[in-house]
Design a protein around this motif. Sequence first.
Motif, PDB file in Angstrom:
ATOM      1  N   GLN A   1    -150.671  37.588 -24.204  1.00 45.91           N
ATOM      2  CA  GLN A   1    -150.145  36.696 -23.588  1.00 45.91           C
ATOM      3  C   GLN A   1    -149.659  37.027 -21.973  1.00 45.91           C
ATOM      4  O   GLN A   1    -149.884  36.965 -20.909  1.00 45.91           O
ATOM      5  CB  GLN A   1    -150.150  35.639 -23.803  1.00 45.91           C
ATOM      6  CG  GLN A   1    -150.973  34.491 -24.796  1.00 45.91           C
ATOM      7  CD  GLN A   1    -150.588  33.514 -26.420  1.00 45.91           C
ATOM      8  OE1 GLN A   1    -149.288  33.915 -25.981  1.00 45.91           O
ATOM      9  NE2 GLN A   1    -151.063  32.504 -26.388  1.00 45.91           N
ATOM     10  N   ALA A   2    -148.408  37.127 -22.682  1.00 47.11           N
ATOM     11  CA  ALA A   2    -147.962  37.907 -21.592  1.00 47.11           C
ATOM     12  C   ALA A   2    -147.481  38.999 -20.569  1.00 47.11           C
ATOM     13  O   ALA A   2    -147.538  38.551 -18.860  1.00 47.11           O
ATOM     14  CB  ALA A   2    -145.968  38.843 -22.032  1.00 47.11           C
TER      15      ALA A   2
ATOM     16  N   GLU B   1    -150.834  38.936 -19.829  1.00 51.29           N
ATOM     17  CA  GLU B   1    -152.706  38.377 -18.918  1.00 51.29           C
ATOM     18  C   GLU B   1    -151.864  37.549 -17.591  1.00 51.29           C
ATOM     19  O   GLU B   1    -151.850  37.421 -16.644  1.00 51.29           O
ATOM     20  CB  GLU B   1    -152.969  37.349 -19.615  1.00 51.29           C
ATOM     21  CG  GLU B   1    -154.184  38.005 -20.335  1.00 51.29           C
ATOM     22  CD  GLU B   1    -154.699  37.057 -21.153  1.00 51.29           C
ATOM     23  OE1 GLU B   1    -153.604  35.821 -21.336  1.00 51.29           O
ATOM     24  OE2 GLU B   1    -155.034  37.153 -21.988  1.00 51.29           O
ATOM     25  N   ARG B   2    -150.678  37.017 -17.733  1.00 51.81           N
ATOM     26  CA  ARG B   2    -149.418  36.337 -16.790  1.00 51.81           C
ATOM     27  C   ARG B   2    -149.179  37.059 -15.590  1.00 51.81           C
ATOM     28  O   ARG B   2    -148.705  36.735 -14.801  1.00 51.81           O
ATOM     29  CB  ARG B   2    -148.934  35.577 -17.311  1.00 51.81           C
ATOM     30  CG  ARG B   2    -147.263  35.942 -17.433  1.00 51.81           C
ATOM     31  CD  ARG B   2    -146.590  34.409 -18.078  1.00 51.81           C
ATOM     32  NE  ARG B   2    -145.020  35.546 -19.195  1.00 51.81           N
ATOM     33  CZ  ARG B   2    -144.574  36.054 -18.453  1.00 51.81           C
ATOM     34  NH1 ARG B   2    -144.121  36.115 -17.122  1.00 51.81           N
ATOM     35  NH2 ARG B   2    -143.494  36.343 -19.319  1.00 51.81           N
TER      36      ARG B   2
ATOM     37  N   ARG C   1    -143.830  30.055 -34.810  1.00 50.60           N
ATOM     38  CA  ARG C   1    -144.111  31.149 -33.711  1.00 50.60           C
ATOM     39  C   ARG C   1    -144.305  29.766 -32.205  1.00 50.60           C
ATOM     40  O   ARG C   1    -144.806  29.867 -31.756  1.00 50.60           O
ATOM     41  CB  ARG C   1    -145.745  31.176 -33.733  1.00 50.60           C
ATOM     42  CG  ARG C   1    -146.097  32.761 -34.459  1.00 50.60           C
ATOM     43  CD  ARG C   1    -147.423  32.875 -34.908  1.00 50.60           C
ATOM     44  NE  ARG C   1    -147.160  33.891 -35.695  1.00 50.60           N
ATOM     45  CZ  ARG C   1    -147.911  33.860 -36.725  1.00 50.60           C
ATOM     46  NH1 ARG C   1    -148.513  32.831 -37.081  1.00 50.60           N
ATOM     47  NH2 ARG C   1    -147.469  34.466 -38.177  1.00 50.60           N
TER      48      ARG C   1
ATOM     49  N   THR D   1    -153.653  44.070 -28.685  1.00 49.28           N
ATOM     50  CA  THR D   1    -152.470  44.377 -29.098  1.00 49.28           C
ATOM     51  C   THR D   1    -151.331  45.095 -29.192  1.00 49.28           C
ATOM     52  O   THR D   1    -150.408  45.922 -29.204  1.00 49.28           O
ATOM     53  CB  THR D   1    -151.876  43.069 -30.053  1.00 49.28           C
ATOM     54  OG1 THR D   1    -152.231  41.844 -29.299  1.00 49.28           O
ATOM     55  CG2 THR D   1    -150.350  42.671 -29.767  1.00 49.28           C
TER      56      THR D   1
ATOM     57  N   LYS E   1    -143.942  30.562 -28.640  1.00 48.99           N
ATOM     58  CA  LYS E   1    -143.575  31.923 -27.906  1.00 48.99           C
ATOM     59  C   LYS E   1    -145.218  32.836 -27.611  1.00 48.99           C
ATOM     60  O   LYS E   1    -145.748  32.174 -27.846  1.00 48.99           O
ATOM     61  CB  LYS E   1    -143.267  32.600 -29.500  1.00 48.99           C
ATOM     62  CG  LYS E   1    -141.984  32.354 -30.072  1.00 48.99           C
ATOM     63  CD  LYS E   1    -141.652  33.428 -30.698  1.00 48.99           C
ATOM     64  CE  LYS E   1    -140.050  32.999 -31.512  1.00 48.99           C
ATOM     65  NZ  LYS E   1    -139.700  33.062 -32.456  1.00 48.99           N
ATOM     66  N   GLU E   2    -144.643  33.388 -26.537  1.00 48.08           N
ATOM     67  CA  GLU E   2    -146.320  34.202 -26.455  1.00 48.08           C
ATOM     68  C   GLU E   2    -146.496  35.675 -26.625  1.00 48.08           C
ATOM     69  O   GLU E   2    -145.711  35.992 -26.534  1.00 48.08           O
ATOM     70  CB  GLU E   2    -146.617  33.800 -24.898  1.00 48.08           C
ATOM     71  CG  GLU E   2    -145.335  35.045 -23.784  1.00 48.08           C
ATOM     72  CD  GLU E   2    -145.529  34.668 -22.689  1.00 48.08           C
ATOM     73  OE1 GLU E   2    -146.422  34.542 -22.317  1.00 48.08           O
ATOM     74  OE2 GLU E   2    -144.301  35.591 -21.681  1.00 48.08           O
ATOM     75  N   SER E   3    -147.930  35.757 -27.240  1.00 52.56           N
ATOM     76  CA  SER E   3    -147.941  37.011 -27.310  1.00 52.56           C
ATOM     77  C   SER E   3    -147.820  37.998 -26.103  1.00 52.56           C
ATOM     78  O   SER E   3    -147.834  37.861 -25.265  1.00 52.56           O
ATOM     79  CB  SER E   3    -149.389  36.980 -28.030  1.00 52.56           C
ATOM     80  OG  SER E   3    -150.382  37.196 -27.070  1.00 52.56           O
TER      81      SER E   3
END
Length: 59
Positions: free
Chosen positions: A14-15, A17-18, A6, A43, A9-11
């Motif tokens: 998180q993806a 949010e950016r 892991r 998620t 790697k972004e969840s």
Amino acid sequence: MRDGHRAGKESIQQALERLAPEVRAGAIGQTKASSFDRGMLTTGMTRSPLRAVEARLKI
């Protein structure tokens, strides 16, 4: 999956949010994006059909 796999790697959360709000709305739809902005979208809901998310959130 182990922690070593892991790393880096972004969840999905998180993806999202950016991303800029306009891009986020284009990626997951306006209704889900507004729920995400209010902190109500998990998620699992990101991948679910809108009908199921609306029923769960009682929109």
